[in-house]
Design an enzyme around this catalytic site. Structure first.
Site, short mmCIF file in Angstrom:
data_model
loop_
_atom_site.label_atom_id
_atom_site.label_comp_id
_atom_site.label_asym_id
_atom_site.label_seq_id
_atom_site.Cartn_x
_atom_site.Cartn_y
_atom_site.Cartn_z
N GLY A 354 0.83 -1.19 0.00
CA GLY A 354 0.00 0.00 0.00
C GLY A 354 0.87 1.25 0.00
CG ASP A 467 10.90 -7.98 3.28
OD1 ASP A 467 11.89 -8.28 2.57
OD2 ASP A 467 10.04 -7.16 2.94
#
Length: 669
Positions: A354, A467
């Protein structure tokens, strides 16, 4: 003074201050529980029975453990400097007994006990030594207020005394190079007094456990002061009890530590809290029967308080998710207004998850708002659960989650605003990289290691980030690193070491071979990513900036390995830092980076070992084995053909990127 007024004041004093005459024990419900008569309980009881004698033997401070694996129990005991040996021993024993009787099945607990909280006892299922613990907090406060007309002048004196005290406490280290308990017992303790108009004297006492660092001691005390100012500002005294520090201030002599201070004479307009001795002297006509009645009333009140606390704790576990979620929820209109209706001018960045916007709340707080994509597959319940998990992560090297908003398809996460963008913004731009000297890069590597260590070992939950990369390391105003973006994180059980997934998420170049090829991830996956970041920070080069040369697929990891084989590791160092660094120190960090990216996860060190390697130069480093994704011609080495195209896999679904943004499918985990 009449009998009725004397009795009223006596009741006020005993009821208002009754908590500080008993042990203030806290059982950490969130840390976990153990079964009755389990090996953990037996080890806990055995270790607690020895704390008192060990504290006395080691001059007021002891830290030890007993047991193996998940049944291992750690304990810490300490007394205030100058405490008489017998008084210290008795206080520790009473504290240990109270913990055993109060914390019936919690794996973590602590208690400040004795007259004026003379001693501290802690136990835990995790190592306590050198670990800053800010939660849980147990506060007490005086029920009377400073007069409004005196508040500004009072605050001026108090703030100056506070700053002086925190500086003294965090630097009060004995001149002793030994690391024994004897040399630790006198650290981080200070007391001071400042005269203030109308009220006489402000008396302050501060103390930290001697095993934590000076910076952590300062942070613990500053956090306690901020907590006081937020909730109890204007009160005439406060006590803040945390596992790692103690803070108290009063307007009367509350401890033998201040016996040299002469209490000011009472003034006709002084609102000082009456002293029990003064009341006794002023009114000797209070009957024994009345006093006995008062004592009975107080005992009943204390019993009711403890019954209420017990009932509250039983309900707390069931309501934990609901309460935690509601306490950090923002209205959508509030966030919409803070970001000027998600104006393009306020956009900080975007990715597969997003977009991120800067916002300013109505109270002036700057925030970063992550607006998750409406096409994300995460449901409302799973979203709330994730918010609760992340909200419990509190560490100076993690970006702090302030709250969330959930309305229809709109899912928003509200984080603290970090002004200096991300590490890659500086590191991979030639004009900005010059701002990162070796000292700054050294601190950034150390801060990232502390944040990962907290996730893996020291937080309430064992969390694998999955990540870690330069773009997910944000830098605050002082260029301190903060790990961000937990959209792909996984929670492990206490004894879990590895997991598998059919959907690989992350960023190529930072993911280890066992994860890319087999979908297998663990704490060692984060270690691999951290190793890549070390090499990037030292070289100033992206892992993905290396391309195919001479028929071989190349990347930063394989390039560094060839430098190792050629004994030319200094060639990796960014020319911009060569002049202001010690080459041997930087080469040692490169060596540690190579240890992190070894092909076999079992060969990679844990984050606790890595942190020791980074902070202790005397530790001998092992010789690294070839890294994962080394595209050489060695027999038996795992190779991936020309870059590994994710679309060629028929058994796994990949969600990843090659360079910058990570595309994340946020699914229930």
């Amino acid at each position: 003074m009449g009998k009725k007024s004397s009795v009223s004041i006596l009741c006020f004093i005993l009821i208002s201050f009754s908590p500080i005459f008993v042990s203030a024990q806290t059982c950490d419900e969130a840390a976990g529980t153990f079964k009755p008569n389990s090996p953990y309980e037996k080890n806990r009881r055995l270790l607690n029975s020895t704390v008192a004698s060990n504290v006395t033997a080691y001059a007021g401070y002891f830290n030890g453990s007993i047991g193996l694996g998940p049944d291992r129990v750690y304990a810490l005991g300490m007394c205030a400097p100058g405490a008489e040996p017998q008084a210290c021993s008795d206080c520790i024993q009473d504290a240990s007994d109270s913990l055993l009787s109060t914390c019936l099945n919690q794996t973590d607990g602590f208690v400040w006990s004795g007259d004026e909280f003379l001693c501290l006892v802690r136990y835990s299922s995790k190592s306590l030594y050198g670990v800053l613990a800010l939660e849980p907090i147990t506060p007490f406060h005086n029920v009377m207020d400073i007069r409004k007309e005196n508040q500004e002048e009072f605050d001026s004196v108090w703030d100056g005394l506070k700053l002086r005290m925190i500086t003294r406490v965090s630097s009060s280290v004995r001149n002793n190079s030994s690391t024994s308990s004897l040399s630790l017992s006198g650290k981080y303790y200070a007391k001071d007094v400042a005269p203030v108009p109308v009220y006489g004297n402000i008396l302050v006492l501060m103390q930290c456990t001697p095993d934590i660092s000076s910076n952590d001691c300062s942070l613990c005390l500053e956090t306690s002061v901020d907590y006081y100012k937020k909730l109890y500002h204007g009160k005439r005294g406060v006590i803040m009890l945390r596992p790692s520090c103690f803070f108290r201030w009063e307007l009367y002599n509350f401890s033998g530590a201040f016996d040299h201070i002469n209490d000011p004479p009472p003034l006709s307009n002084s609102p000082s809290v009456p002293n029990l001795t003064d009341i006794t002297k002023k009114d000797n006509n209070v009957s024994r029967g009345v006093i006995a009645a008062i004592v009975v009333v107080i005992v009943v009140i204390i019993v009711l308080i403890y019954v209420g606390m017990f009932m509250f704790k039983r309900r707390k576990k069931k309501q934990d998710i609901q309460l935690s979620t509601e306490s950090v929820q923002f209205g959508f209109k509030t966030i919409e207004a803070a970001t000027s209706n998600f104006s393009e001018l306020n956009k900080l960045g975007a990715g597969g998850f997003g977009e991120v916007y800067k916002g300013i709340l109505m109270n002036g707080t700057e925030v970063a708002v992550k607006r998750l994509s409406k096409t994300a597959g995460q449901g409302e319940r799973e979203f709330k659960n994730e918010v609760v998990v992340v909200a419990k992560l509190q560490h100076r090297n993690l970006v702090r989650l302030l709250g969330f908003s959930l309305q229809g398809e709109e899912k928003l996460l509200v984080y603290e605003f970090v002004p200096n963008k991300s590490l890659d913004y500086f590191l991979f731009d030639a004009s900005k990289r010059v701002q990162l000297d070796w000292t700054m890069r050294h601190n950034i590597i150390g801060g990232i290691s502390r944040g990962i260590l907290y996730l893996h070992q020291d937080s309430r939950l064992k969390i694998i980030h999955r990540d870690l990369k330069a773009s997910n390391i944000l830098l605050d105003a002082d260029m301190n690193p903060k790990i961000a973006d937990f959209g792909t994180a996984r929670i492990f059980g206490m004894n879990q070491t590895v997991d598998n997934t059919s959907r690989v998420v992350g960023t190529f170049g930072y993911m280890p071979p066992e994860y890319v090829i087999h979908g297998q991830f663990s704490m060692k996956s984060d270690v691999y990513s951290f190793g890549v970041m070390i090499l990037e920070i030292i070289s100033g080069k992206k892992n993905s900036s290396f391309r195919q040369t001479d028929g071989l697929v190349n990347n930063l990891v394989t390039y560094v390995w060839r430098l190792w084989e050629n004994k030319s590791l200094p060639d990796l160092i960014d020319p911009g830092i060569k002049e202001d660094c010690k080459i041997d120190e930087v080469v040692r960090y490169i060596h540690i980076g190579l240890l992190c990216v070894q092909e076999n996860p079992a060969d990679r060190p844990t984050m606790s070992t890595i942190h020791q390697m980074l902070t202790t130069s005397s530790i001998t480093l092992p010789v690294p084995l070839p890294p994962g994704f080394f595209f050489g011609n060695r027999p038996g080495m795992t190779t991936l053909s020309q870059g590994l195209n994710p679309s060629q896999s028929s058994s796994k679904s990949y969600t990843c990127s090659v360079d910058e943004a990570t595309i994340t499918d946020v699914n229930p985990r």
